[in-house]
Design a protein around this motif. Structure first.
Motif, PDB file in Angstrom:
ATOM      1  N   GLU A   6      17.650   0.151  18.800  1.00 47.07           N
ATOM      2  CA  GLU A   6      16.414   0.472  18.108  1.00 47.07           C
ATOM      3  C   GLU A   6      15.622   1.487  18.900  1.00 47.07           C
ATOM      4  OE1 GLU A   6      13.928  -2.836  17.384  1.00 47.07           O
ATOM      5  OE2 GLU A   6      12.480  -1.690  16.199  1.00 47.07           O
ATOM      6  N   SER A  40      11.672   8.216   4.549  1.00 43.08           N
ATOM      7  CA  SER A  40      10.561   7.324   4.880  1.00 43.08           C
ATOM      8  C   SER A  40      10.875   5.864   4.541  1.00 43.08           C
ATOM      9  CB  SER A  40       9.290   7.757   4.137  1.00 43.08           C
ATOM     10  OG  SER A  40       9.465   7.624   2.737  1.00 43.08           O
ATOM     11  N   ASN A  42      12.579   2.168   4.834  1.00 41.92           N
ATOM     12  CA  ASN A  42      13.065   1.224   5.829  1.00 41.92           C
ATOM     13  C   ASN A  42      13.770   0.083   5.091  1.00 41.92           C
ATOM     14  OD1 ASN A  42      11.795   2.551   8.165  1.00 41.92           O
ATOM     15  ND2 ASN A  42       9.890   1.913   7.193  1.00 41.92           N
ATOM     16  N   TYR A  44      16.339  -3.320   4.768  1.00 35.35           N
ATOM     17  CA  TYR A  44      16.810  -4.550   5.409  1.00 35.35           C
ATOM     18  C   TYR A  44      18.019  -5.054   4.636  1.00 35.35           C
ATOM     19  CZ  TYR A  44      16.706  -9.601   6.582  1.00 35.35           C
ATOM     20  OH  TYR A  44      17.015 -10.882   6.961  1.00 35.35           O
ATOM     21  N   ASN A  65      15.172   6.212   6.725  1.00 32.91           N
ATOM     22  CA  ASN A  65      14.520   6.242   8.031  1.00 32.91           C
ATOM     23  C   ASN A  65      15.133   5.225   8.976  1.00 32.91           C
ATOM     24  OD1 ASN A  65      12.603   6.762  10.100  1.00 32.91           O
ATOM     25  ND2 ASN A  65      11.325   5.097   9.349  1.00 32.91           N
ATOM     26  N   SER A  66      15.270   3.971   8.472  1.00 36.36           N
ATOM     27  CA  SER A  66      15.831   2.937   9.332  1.00 36.36           C
ATOM     28  C   SER A  66      16.602   1.907   8.514  1.00 36.36           C
ATOM     29  CB  SER A  66      14.720   2.219  10.115  1.00 36.36           C
ATOM     30  OG  SER A  66      13.929   1.423   9.257  1.00 36.36           O
ATOM     31  N   THR A  68      17.924  -2.137   9.092  1.00 38.14           N
ATOM     32  CA  THR A  68      17.912  -3.330   9.933  1.00 38.14           C
ATOM     33  C   THR A  68      18.901  -4.338   9.373  1.00 38.14           C
ATOM     34  OG1 THR A  68      15.574  -3.013  10.497  1.00 38.14           O
ATOM     35  CG2 THR A  68      16.512  -5.204  10.848  1.00 38.14           C
ATOM     36  N   ARG A 110      17.678   5.340  12.251  1.00 40.99           N
ATOM     37  CA  ARG A 110      17.502   4.280  13.252  1.00 40.99           C
ATOM     38  C   ARG A 110      18.191   3.016  12.745  1.00 40.99           C
ATOM     39  NH1 ARG A 110      12.572   2.360  14.075  1.00 40.99           N
ATOM     40  NH2 ARG A 110      11.634   3.182  12.182  1.00 40.99           N
ATOM     41  N   GLN A 126       7.281  -4.708   6.815  1.00 40.91           N
ATOM     42  CA  GLN A 126       7.805  -3.527   7.499  1.00 40.91           C
ATOM     43  C   GLN A 126       8.962  -2.871   6.743  1.00 40.91           C
ATOM     44  OE1 GLN A 126      10.060  -4.633  11.221  1.00 40.91           O
ATOM     45  NE2 GLN A 126       9.551  -6.727  10.570  1.00 40.91           N
ATOM     46  N   TYR A 127       9.401  -3.484   5.640  1.00 42.05           N
ATOM     47  CA  TYR A 127      10.551  -2.961   4.900  1.00 42.05           C
ATOM     48  C   TYR A 127      10.144  -2.411   3.525  1.00 42.05           C
ATOM     49  CZ  TYR A 127      12.863  -5.839   8.419  1.00 42.05           C
ATOM     50  OH  TYR A 127      13.257  -6.405   9.610  1.00 42.05           O
ATOM     51  N   SER A 128      10.848  -1.369   3.098  1.00 44.72           N
ATOM     52  CA  SER A 128      10.655  -0.806   1.761  1.00 44.72           C
ATOM     53  C   SER A 128      11.562  -1.496   0.755  1.00 44.72           C
ATOM     54  CB  SER A 128      10.975   0.701   1.755  1.00 44.72           C
ATOM     55  OG  SER A 128      10.361   1.376   2.813  1.00 44.72           O
TER      56      SER A 128
END
Length: 331
Positions: A6, A40, A42, A44, A65-66, A68, A110, A126-128
């Protein structure tokens, strides 16, 4: 979240030279604005089995963007033989093993993992997008309710042998841009008017007309999703198919899927589920995972970019016939 991969650096929503070079083909396909929206996002993903691996691979390549991951299971020999993210690394944690193999696919994303097994009021913000794979009826209902409360897009998908399922909820009112239905118009005659003197049209004016025409070819639309709980059981659906009955039964953990399908089909006056399909619901069929995972990834991209009509709400796949069916739970 935890994990050595991360990064703390904030990724700008402005496209850099490296991003433009990497995502050139995608930008040509769905445009700069859509790519920036992806940058942009994120995401999960819970459980990175063969189905989850396909979804993770696709969304990392798309350029979010990320990403997880959440999967604390220990890799066994049978897992490593049908999952390209595990690379035969038995005895290790699923998510921890998958992260570096995903990061290689796209260094600009990420990729990390979390040891928190449950999504809560404290961490879901924190997630989209939240994508749960290989889950249960109870899990899907609970996580979807949490996502709806916090305005997070929810996806759920499973595969059972030759059958597959996808459900998504992007909110009660979801607006997106779609191409207008094209109506063929007769072009004016190319013959010059003898009463008019020919004048050369400047190139800039022609380009302006093309840009205006392109803008006018799109329109804003609205999709109305229901939650997983609101979608109801197969007996309440207006349309049905063998894949729908199989999905409803397996998600609810019925002891005898054959008997469940027989009784339910009779209740809703649907076709009986073929025995051949019922006999092919065990094990992992990687091509089926690729198809359902590809559909889930495509829907995620459409939801995040708000471009093109999304599936409302469910998609069912029958691998024997090759048929994919969309069920609109509001109809």
């Amino acid at each position: 979240t935890d994990g050595s991969h991360e990064e703390e650096a904030v990724v700008s929503t402005q496209s850099t030279g490296d991003e433009v070079a990497l995502y050139d083909r995608q930008i040509r396909l769905w445009g700069v604005d859509a790519q920036r929206a992806l940058r942009s996002a994120n995401v999960y993903v819970k459980r990175c089995g063969p189905l989850g691996a396909e979804i993770c691979k696709n969304i990392v390549l798309s350029g979010v963007n990320s990403l997880t991951l959440c999967d604390s299971r220990v890799v066994k020999v049978k897992d490593a033989t049908c999952n390209f993210l595990l690379r035969a690394q038995t005895g290790k944690i699923f998510a921890e093993t998958a992260v570096p193999n995903l990061q290689i696919l796209n260094p600009l994303v990420r990729v990390n993992y979390t040891k928190e097994e449950e999504l809560t009021e404290d961490n879901i913000g924190q997630y989209s997008v939240v994508c749960i794979t290989d889950g249960s009826h109870e899990e899907y209902g609970a996580v979807n309710d949490l996502c709806r409360t916090h305005g997070v897009t929810f996806l759920a998908c499973n595969t059972w042998g030759m059958a597959g399922f996808l459900f998504q909820d992007a909110g009660a009112k979801f607006t997106y841009i779609a191409e207008k239905a094209r109506v063929h118009k007769e072009r004016p005659s190319s013959k010059p008017d003898p009463k008019r003197r020919k004048v050369d049209t400047p190139g800039a004016e022609k380009e302006g007309e093309e840009e205006k025409e392109e803008e006018e070819s799109y329109e804003q639309r609205e999709a109305n999703f229901v939650t997983y709980r609101e979608a109801g059981e197969a007996t309440k659906l207006k349309f049905s198919s063998p894949s729908v009955l199989i999905t409803q039964g397996l998600l609810r953990g019925v002891p005898d899927i054959r008997e469940y399908c027989r009784k339910t089909a009779k209740q809703i006056h649907s076709k009986h589920v073929p025995d051949e399909l019922l006999q092919n619901l065990d094990g992992t069929v990687v091509p089926i995972c690729a198809i359902v995972g590809g559909m889930a990834s495509q829907e995620l991209i459409k939801i995040v970019s708000k471009k093109d009509p999304p599936i409302v709400n469910s998609f069912y796949y029958d691998g024997l016939s090759g048929a994919g069916i969309i069920e609109n739970s509001r109809q």
